[in-house]
Design a protein around this motif. Structure first.
Motif, PDB file in Angstrom:
ATOM      1  N   LYS A  28     -12.014 -30.140  39.102  1.00 22.07           N
ATOM      2  CA  LYS A  28     -11.133 -29.004  39.400  1.00 22.07           C
ATOM      3  C   LYS A  28     -10.894 -28.877  40.901  1.00 22.07           C
ATOM      4  N   GLU A  29     -11.829 -29.360  41.688  1.00 16.12           N
ATOM      5  CA  GLU A  29     -11.802 -29.114  43.119  1.00 16.12           C
ATOM      6  C   GLU A  29     -11.484 -30.340  43.967  1.00 16.12           C
ATOM      7  N   PHE A  30     -11.851 -31.526  43.441  1.00 19.56           N
ATOM      8  CA  PHE A  30     -11.794 -32.715  44.286  1.00 19.56           C
ATOM      9  C   PHE A  30     -10.654 -33.648  43.892  1.00 19.56           C
ATOM     10  N   ASP A  31     -10.163 -34.393  44.904  1.00 22.89           N
ATOM     11  CA  ASP A  31      -9.156 -35.421  44.639  1.00 22.89           C
ATOM     12  C   ASP A  31      -9.829 -36.682  44.097  1.00 22.89           C
ATOM     13  N   TYR A  32     -10.966 -37.031  44.717  1.00 23.47           N
ATOM     14  CA  TYR A  32     -11.674 -38.242  44.298  1.00 23.47           C
ATOM     15  C   TYR A  32     -13.148 -37.950  44.047  1.00 23.47           C
ATOM     16  N   LEU A  68     -11.924 -42.154  52.340  1.00 19.65           N
ATOM     17  CA  LEU A  68     -10.978 -41.326  51.577  1.00 19.65           C
ATOM     18  C   LEU A  68     -10.869 -39.932  52.196  1.00 19.65           C
ATOM     19  N   ALA A  69     -12.026 -39.381  52.610  1.00 20.25           N
ATOM     20  CA  ALA A  69     -12.017 -38.051  53.220  1.00 20.25           C
ATOM     21  C   ALA A  69     -11.286 -38.074  54.561  1.00 20.25           C
ATOM     22  N   LEU A  70     -11.481 -39.161  55.321  1.00 18.80           N
ATOM     23  CA  LEU A  70     -10.801 -39.291  56.616  1.00 18.80           C
ATOM     24  C   LEU A  70      -9.282 -39.272  56.451  1.00 18.80           C
ATOM     25  N   ARG A  71      -8.820 -39.752  55.300  1.00 18.25           N
ATOM     26  CA  ARG A  71      -7.377 -39.761  55.048  1.00 18.25           C
ATOM     27  C   ARG A  71      -6.896 -38.470  54.398  1.00 18.25           C
ATOM     28  N   ASN A  91     -13.759 -32.233  54.249  1.00 14.49           N
ATOM     29  CA  ASN A  91     -13.369 -32.713  52.911  1.00 14.49           C
ATOM     30  C   ASN A  91     -14.362 -33.663  52.256  1.00 14.49           C
ATOM     31  N   LEU A  92     -15.526 -33.886  52.877  1.00 13.76           N
ATOM     32  CA  LEU A  92     -16.464 -34.846  52.298  1.00 13.76           C
ATOM     33  C   LEU A  92     -17.738 -34.139  51.835  1.00 13.76           C
ATOM     34  N   TYR A  93     -18.109 -34.399  50.581  1.00 12.76           N
ATOM     35  CA  TYR A  93     -19.310 -33.788  50.004  1.00 12.76           C
ATOM     36  C   TYR A  93     -20.181 -34.855  49.354  1.00 12.76           C
ATOM     37  N   ILE A  94     -21.482 -34.585  49.342  1.00  9.70           N
ATOM     38  CA  ILE A  94     -22.432 -35.504  48.726  1.00  9.70           C
ATOM     39  C   ILE A  94     -23.184 -34.746  47.641  1.00  9.70           C
ATOM     40  N   LEU A  95     -23.309 -35.392  46.467  1.00  6.55           N
ATOM     41  CA  LEU A  95     -24.155 -34.826  45.420  1.00  6.55           C
ATOM     42  C   LEU A  95     -25.336 -35.782  45.237  1.00  6.55           C
ATOM     43  N   PRO A  96     -26.496 -35.426  45.802  1.00  2.66           N
ATOM     44  CA  PRO A  96     -27.647 -36.331  45.740  1.00  2.66           C
ATOM     45  C   PRO A  96     -28.277 -36.302  44.348  1.00  2.66           C
ATOM     46  N   THR A  97     -29.112 -37.278  44.073  1.00  3.94           N
ATOM     47  CA  THR A  97     -29.769 -37.296  42.784  1.00  3.94           C
ATOM     48  C   THR A  97     -31.238 -36.919  42.946  1.00  3.94           C
ATOM     49  N   SER A  98     -31.938 -36.883  41.825  1.00  4.24           N
ATOM     50  CA  SER A  98     -33.347 -36.513  41.864  1.00  4.24           C
ATOM     51  C   SER A  98     -34.209 -37.717  42.248  1.00  4.24           C
ATOM     52  N   GLN A  99     -35.229 -37.469  43.027  1.00  4.87           N
ATOM     53  CA  GLN A  99     -36.125 -38.550  43.429  1.00  4.87           C
ATOM     54  C   GLN A  99     -37.318 -38.625  42.480  1.00  4.87           C
ATOM     55  N   THR A 100     -37.527 -37.585  41.693  1.00  4.61           N
ATOM     56  CA  THR A 100     -38.765 -37.533  40.909  1.00  4.61           C
ATOM     57  C   THR A 100     -38.560 -37.821  39.421  1.00  4.61           C
ATOM     58  N   ARG A 101     -37.388 -37.547  38.897  1.00  2.00           N
ATOM     59  CA  ARG A 101     -37.243 -37.731  37.450  1.00  2.00           C
ATOM     60  C   ARG A 101     -36.770 -39.131  37.105  1.00  2.00           C
ATOM     61  N   ASP A 102     -36.641 -39.383  35.805  1.00  2.00           N
ATOM     62  CA  ASP A 102     -36.191 -40.725  35.438  1.00  2.00           C
ATOM     63  C   ASP A 102     -34.788 -40.686  34.834  1.00  2.00           C
ATOM     64  N   LYS A 103     -34.310 -41.884  34.506  1.00  2.00           N
ATOM     65  CA  LYS A 103     -32.911 -42.038  34.091  1.00  2.00           C
ATOM     66  C   LYS A 103     -32.565 -41.245  32.835  1.00  2.00           C
ATOM     67  N   ASP A 104     -33.578 -40.939  32.013  1.00  2.00           N
ATOM     68  CA  ASP A 104     -33.309 -40.210  30.767  1.00  2.00           C
ATOM     69  C   ASP A 104     -32.768 -38.810  31.028  1.00  2.00           C
ATOM     70  N   ALA A 105     -32.960 -38.335  32.264  1.00  2.00           N
ATOM     71  CA  ALA A 105     -32.441 -37.011  32.601  1.00  2.00           C
ATOM     72  C   ALA A 105     -30.918 -36.984  32.579  1.00  2.00           C
ATOM     73  N   ALA A 137      -9.807 -51.611  53.304  1.00  2.00           N
ATOM     74  CA  ALA A 137      -9.974 -51.586  51.847  1.00  2.00           C
ATOM     75  C   ALA A 137      -9.569 -50.228  51.279  1.00  2.00           C
ATOM     76  N   VAL A 138      -9.925 -49.156  51.991  1.00  2.00           N
ATOM     77  CA  VAL A 138      -9.536 -47.813  51.544  1.00  2.00           C
ATOM     78  C   VAL A 138      -8.013 -47.695  51.539  1.00  2.00           C
ATOM     79  N   GLY A 139      -7.394 -48.218  52.589  1.00  2.00           N
ATOM     80  CA  GLY A 139      -5.934 -48.202  52.661  1.00  2.00           C
ATOM     81  C   GLY A 139      -5.304 -48.938  51.481  1.00  2.00           C
ATOM     82  N   ARG A 140      -5.844 -50.111  51.174  1.00  2.00           N
ATOM     83  CA  ARG A 140      -5.324 -50.892  50.037  1.00  2.00           C
ATOM     84  C   ARG A 140      -5.517 -50.146  48.732  1.00  2.00           C
ATOM     85  N   PHE A 141      -6.674 -49.483  48.605  1.00  2.00           N
ATOM     86  CA  PHE A 141      -6.944 -48.725  47.379  1.00  2.00           C
ATOM     87  C   PHE A 141      -5.873 -47.656  47.181  1.00  2.00           C
TER      88      PHE A 141
END
Lengths: 271, 119
Positions: free
Chosen positions: A111-115, A27-30, A82-96, A241-245
């Motif tokens: 507000k900032e991103f298309d996808y 998506l970012a490549l496009r 145009n590509l960003y990653i939001l990583p998750t926590s390695q130490t906490r659990d799903k209840d967070a 697949a991205v194109g079809r999407f």
């Protein structure tokens, strides 16, 4: 207004993270400003597949808890604009993951991103439910194999009953199938479910078929989304697949065994 | 490959079996998913109402939901105790006795929810 996509499957190990990394990159490549979020709290891996594991300082959970600002946790990809990653926590659990917290972060991102692409964990517990709750589109990653198909059907049921769109009676989440690890030769021998079989059973439209490919492991070894491997079948299939999407009309490739010349047949026999 | 293998019937492809097994198990699961969450509650509330008037044995109640093409049937089967037995039981507060079959009542109610694929 940004679109929220969830990459989900129910079953683990079918290629959600590989597909999320590839799809977000595509998506970012496009030209679309795209962020991919890891919802697998405690078992973070999207960072490794995207090759940014050494740049993680703050994560999704820090942002939810107000311990860090969103742009402190967002990692900008070094290869693709145009590509960003939001990583998750390695130490906490799903209840967070709280619904209010997730909603707040998604609102800020939209507000900032298309996808916004949410990489779901396996299962149908909190992490998976949170990743699909706010989705507009769902991509169901399925292997041509009985347990994966059954779990995909289960997750389709969850999407139809427990997503925000379902709860509020809005237009339902769109659902598309991404069939991964497809081996046309085994299909031809009758050892593997055909694309059409899976489509008949799950009854959702086909987004793409990703052939079983050695390129996938090679790409994850080096932390590169496989879609950037432009000579591999898997990379090309993700790109299609991205194109079809995005609404392009692209014919499906790699669904029948590739014809082998006499020479390669002979070589194979001797190998 | 021997020439004899050529004439032998090919074994049934495993992918065909996979598809058939999936279709059967999933038809069952989808039917189970679409609705009867409320059945246990319905059963309890019905029981409470009937228990107000009749002395009934909770183990002799059956609630069943059958899904057909156009019409689904909700079947509630409650076995009532024989009259004398019930009186005796109520008066003496004796242990519950098996109830007579002749007094068994069946109530039927038809719903019109068509079988949905997924809910």
């Amino acid at each position: 207004m940004s679109k929220i996509i969830v990459m989900t499957s129910g079953k683990g190990g079918v290629g959600k993270t590989t597909s999320s990394a590839a799809f977000a990159t595509g998506l970012a490549l496009r030209g679309f400003k795209t962020v991919v979020i890891d919802f697998d709290v405690g078992l973070r891996n999207l960072d490794l597949v995207m090759g940014c594991e050494r740049r993680v300082v703050f994560d999704f959970i820090n942002v939810i808890n107000g311990e860090a600002k969103l742009n402190q946790a967002l990692i900008k990809d070094k290869r693709i604009e145009n590509l960003y990653i939001l990583p998750t926590s390695q130490t906490r659990d799903k209840d967070a993951l709280t619904r209010e917290g997730v909603e707040k972060v998604l609102n800020e991102l939209s507000k900032e991103f298309d996808y916004i692409l949410c990489d779901s964990p396996a299962g149908i517990e909190r992490g998976a439910l949170m990743s699909l709750y706010f989705a507009d589109h769902a991509i169901i990653v399925t292997n041509p194999e009985v347990s994966s198909v059954r779990d995909s059907d289960r997750i389709l049921g969850v999407l139809n009953s427990r997503s925000r769109r379902a709860e509020q009676g809005l237009e339902p989440v769109t659902q598309q199938l991404l069939l991964t690890r497809y081996d046309p030769e085994r299909v031809e021998k009758g050892e593997m479910l055909k694309v059409d079989d899976v489509l008949e059973i799950l009854a959702i439209p086909l987004l793409g078929v990703i052939p079983e490919s050695q390129a996938v492991l090679r790409a994850s070894n080096v932390g590169m989304p496989v879609i950037l491997d432009e000579v591999s079948n898997a990379g090309l299939a993700y790109s299609d697949a991205v194109g079809r999407f995005l609404g392009e009309d692209i014919e499906h490739r790699f669904v029948t065994p590739q014809k082998k010349g006499l020479f390669s047949r002979l070589l194979r026999r001797s190998a | 490959m021997s020439i004899f293998n050529f004439f032998r019937a090919a074994p049934r492809a495993s992918a065909v079996q996979a598809k058939e097994r999936l279709q059967i198990v999933m038809a069952h699961e989808r039917a189970g998913r679409s609705g009867p969450d409320y059945l246990p509650m319905l059963q309890q509330e019905l029981l409470a109402v009937i228990a107000k008037y009749v002395n009934i044995d909770e183990n002799k109640v059956e609630v069943k939901l059958d899904r057909g093409g156009d019409c689904s049937t909700l079947e509630v089967n409650i076995e009532l105790p024989a009259r004398e037995q019930a009186k005796a039981a109520a008066a003496a507060k004796a242990a519950e006795k098996p109830a007579g079959n002749d007094d068994a009542a069946a109530k039927r109610a038809a719903g019109n929810s068509g079988a949905k694929k997924r809910i």
